[in-house]
Write a protein that holds these residues in place. Structure first.
Motif, PDB file in Angstrom:
ATOM      1  N   SER A  97       0.849  -1.188   0.000  1.00 33.24           N
ATOM      2  CA  SER A  97       0.000   0.000   0.000  1.00 33.24           C
ATOM      3  C   SER A  97       0.880   1.232   0.000  1.00 33.24           C
ATOM      4  O   SER A  97       2.034   1.193   0.394  1.00 33.24           O
ATOM      5  N   GLY A  98       0.335   2.319  -0.459  1.00 33.76           N
ATOM      6  CA  GLY A  98       1.093   3.552  -0.508  1.00 33.76           C
ATOM      7  C   GLY A  98       1.703   3.762  -1.869  1.00 33.76           C
ATOM      8  O   GLY A  98       1.394   3.066  -2.831  1.00 33.76           O
ATOM      9  N   MET A  99       2.577   4.717  -1.950  1.00 33.40           N
ATOM     10  CA  MET A  99       3.201   5.053  -3.218  1.00 33.40           C
ATOM     11  C   MET A  99       4.670   5.320  -2.978  1.00 33.40           C
ATOM     12  O   MET A  99       5.026   6.005  -2.032  1.00 33.40           O
ATOM     13  N   TYR A 100       5.505   4.743  -3.817  1.00 40.22           N
ATOM     14  CA  TYR A 100       6.925   5.038  -3.715  1.00 40.22           C
ATOM     15  C   TYR A 100       7.155   6.468  -4.165  1.00 40.22           C
ATOM     16  O   TYR A 100       6.578   6.928  -5.129  1.00 40.22           O
ATOM     17  N   GLU A 118      -0.171   7.094   1.743  1.00 40.03           N
ATOM     18  CA  GLU A 118       1.152   6.940   2.332  1.00 40.03           C
ATOM     19  C   GLU A 118       2.214   7.069   1.260  1.00 40.03           C
ATOM     20  O   GLU A 118       2.060   6.557   0.153  1.00 40.03           O
ATOM     21  N   LEU A 119       3.299   7.774   1.576  1.00 40.29           N
ATOM     22  CA  LEU A 119       4.447   7.847   0.686  1.00 40.29           C
ATOM     23  C   LEU A 119       5.523   6.949   1.276  1.00 40.29           C
ATOM     24  O   LEU A 119       5.850   7.055   2.447  1.00 40.29           O
ATOM     25  N   LEU A 120       6.051   6.047   0.445  1.00 37.47           N
ATOM     26  CA  LEU A 120       7.005   5.051   0.907  1.00 37.47           C
ATOM     27  C   LEU A 120       8.422   5.400   0.500  1.00 37.47           C
ATOM     28  O   LEU A 120       8.655   5.942  -0.574  1.00 37.47           O
ATOM     29  N   ILE A 123      13.803   2.887  -1.012  1.00 36.99           N
ATOM     30  CA  ILE A 123      14.741   1.794  -0.781  1.00 36.99           C
ATOM     31  C   ILE A 123      14.193   0.792   0.218  1.00 36.99           C
ATOM     32  O   ILE A 123      14.164  -0.405  -0.024  1.00 36.99           O
ATOM     33  N   THR A 124      13.734   1.260   1.373  1.00 40.20           N
ATOM     34  CA  THR A 124      13.307   0.354   2.438  1.00 40.20           C
ATOM     35  C   THR A 124      11.825   0.021   2.412  1.00 40.20           C
ATOM     36  O   THR A 124      11.400  -0.931   3.048  1.00 40.20           O
ATOM     37  N   GLY A 125      11.030   0.835   1.710  1.00 35.42           N
ATOM     38  CA  GLY A 125       9.589   0.623   1.709  1.00 35.42           C
ATOM     39  C   GLY A 125       8.908   1.151   2.954  1.00 35.42           C
ATOM     40  O   GLY A 125       7.705   1.033   3.118  1.00 35.42           O
ATOM     41  N   GLU A 126       9.672   1.759   3.846  1.00 35.62           N
ATOM     42  CA  GLU A 126       9.149   2.313   5.088  1.00 35.62           C
ATOM     43  C   GLU A 126       8.247   3.511   4.787  1.00 35.62           C
ATOM     44  O   GLU A 126       8.492   4.266   3.845  1.00 35.62           O
ATOM     45  N   VAL A 127       7.208   3.691   5.573  1.00 40.99           N
ATOM     46  CA  VAL A 127       6.315   4.840   5.404  1.00 40.99           C
ATOM     47  C   VAL A 127       7.073   6.096   5.818  1.00 40.99           C
ATOM     48  O   VAL A 127       7.534   6.210   6.952  1.00 40.99           O
ATOM     49  N   VAL A 128       7.208   7.045   4.891  1.00 41.39           N
ATOM     50  CA  VAL A 128       7.917   8.291   5.150  1.00 41.39           C
ATOM     51  C   VAL A 128       6.936   9.389   5.542  1.00 41.39           C
ATOM     52  O   VAL A 128       7.199  10.170   6.440  1.00 41.39           O
ATOM     53  N   VAL A 129       5.812   9.426   4.854  1.00 42.84           N
ATOM     54  CA  VAL A 129       4.773  10.404   5.169  1.00 42.84           C
ATOM     55  C   VAL A 129       3.440   9.658   5.206  1.00 42.84           C
ATOM     56  O   VAL A 129       3.061   9.007   4.237  1.00 42.84           O
ATOM     57  N   GLU A 130       2.761   9.749   6.348  1.00 43.45           N
ATOM     58  CA  GLU A 130       1.467   9.087   6.494  1.00 43.45           C
ATOM     59  C   GLU A 130       0.377   9.881   5.773  1.00 43.45           C
ATOM     60  O   GLU A 130       0.507  11.087   5.565  1.00 43.45           O
ATOM     61  N   LYS A 133      -0.708  13.709   6.423  1.00 43.05           N
ATOM     62  CA  LYS A 133       0.380  14.478   7.027  1.00 43.05           C
ATOM     63  C   LYS A 133       1.021  15.396   5.993  1.00 43.05           C
ATOM     64  O   LYS A 133       0.973  15.149   4.795  1.00 43.05           O
ATOM     65  N   LEU A 134       1.664  16.440   6.479  1.00 43.76           N
ATOM     66  CA  LEU A 134       2.298  17.438   5.629  1.00 43.76           C
ATOM     67  C   LEU A 134       3.591  16.901   5.021  1.00 43.76           C
ATOM     68  O   LEU A 134       4.399  16.270   5.700  1.00 43.76           O
ATOM     69  N   ILE A 135       3.794  17.161   3.736  1.00 42.78           N
ATOM     70  CA  ILE A 135       5.007  16.759   3.029  1.00 42.78           C
ATOM     71  C   ILE A 135       5.964  17.946   3.079  1.00 42.78           C
ATOM     72  O   ILE A 135       5.625  19.034   2.610  1.00 42.78           O
ATOM     73  N   THR A 136       7.135  17.730   3.669  1.00 43.34           N
ATOM     74  CA  THR A 136       8.093  18.825   3.825  1.00 43.34           C
ATOM     75  C   THR A 136       9.274  18.668   2.871  1.00 43.34           C
ATOM     76  O   THR A 136       9.598  17.567   2.432  1.00 43.34           O
ATOM     77  N   ARG A 137       9.920  19.781   2.570  1.00 41.12           N
ATOM     78  CA  ARG A 137      11.096  19.777   1.706  1.00 41.12           C
ATOM     79  C   ARG A 137      12.228  18.972   2.351  1.00 41.12           C
ATOM     80  O   ARG A 137      12.964  18.269   1.671  1.00 41.12           O
ATOM     81  N   SER A 138      12.374  19.041   3.672  1.00 36.01           N
ATOM     82  CA  SER A 138      13.472  18.324   4.330  1.00 36.01           C
ATOM     83  C   SER A 138      13.326  16.808   4.160  1.00 36.01           C
ATOM     84  O   SER A 138      14.322  16.107   3.957  1.00 36.01           O
TER      85      SER A 138
END
Length: 163
Positions: A97-100, A118-120, A123-130, A133-138
């Protein structure tokens, strides 16, 4: 001889030649599945789950096992699509689920917006942004740096093999 493969959650079936890998099958469906290492089982970007028919796939190699061990979202039914060869019938592949992050064409346009899904991590497939949630430049800059480092590592391993 062709085998029938089912893709979830998109509920599509497709014929796959015996002994071809799952990644090749997914690519024929024009699904955006990453393959950072070129299908060598080293990067985990083609990670999928097998809902049914695990015994209809080739065995997990040591390289694939080592790569699966670093994926934070890996489960006992995880496989790397580039390493799993179709040998039997009844295989049901569940796409994570989610999107790379790499699947997004204009990544900069997302900064300051809320994630629709979810943004994945590529490399690891880990959820980076749920979701929500806000997507930040950092966050995006960290991911770009990680991809650059992985690309350099893979280039070095290719060069070392060539020598």
């Amino acid at each position: 001889m062709a085998k029938i493969l089912r893709l979830e959650p998109i509920a599509e079936e497709m014929a796959v030649q015996t002994n071809s890998n799952l990644l090749s099958a997914l690519m024929t469906k024009e699904l955006h599945v990453l393959k950072e290492c070129g299908g060598r089982g080293m990067c985990a970007t083609c990670h999928v789950f097998i809902k049914d028919g695990m015994d209809g796939l080739s065995k997990v190699s040591r390289r694939e096992q080592r790569t699966l061990e670093v994926i934070t979202t890996a489960k006992p039914n995880s496989r790397l699509a580039c390493q799993a060869h179709v040998l039997g019938e009844g295989i049901v592949v569940e796409l994570p689920s989610g999107m790379y992050i790499d699947a997004i064409e204009d990544i900069e346009s997302l900064v300051g917006r809320r994630a629709e899904q979810e943004l994945l991590h590529p490399i690891t497939g880990e959820v980076v942004v749920e979701t929500g949630k806000l997507i930040t430049r950092s966050i995006l800059n960290q991911l770009k740096e990680t991809r650059l480092q992985v690309g350099e590592y893979l280039a070095r391993t290719r060069n070392a093999k060539d020598e």
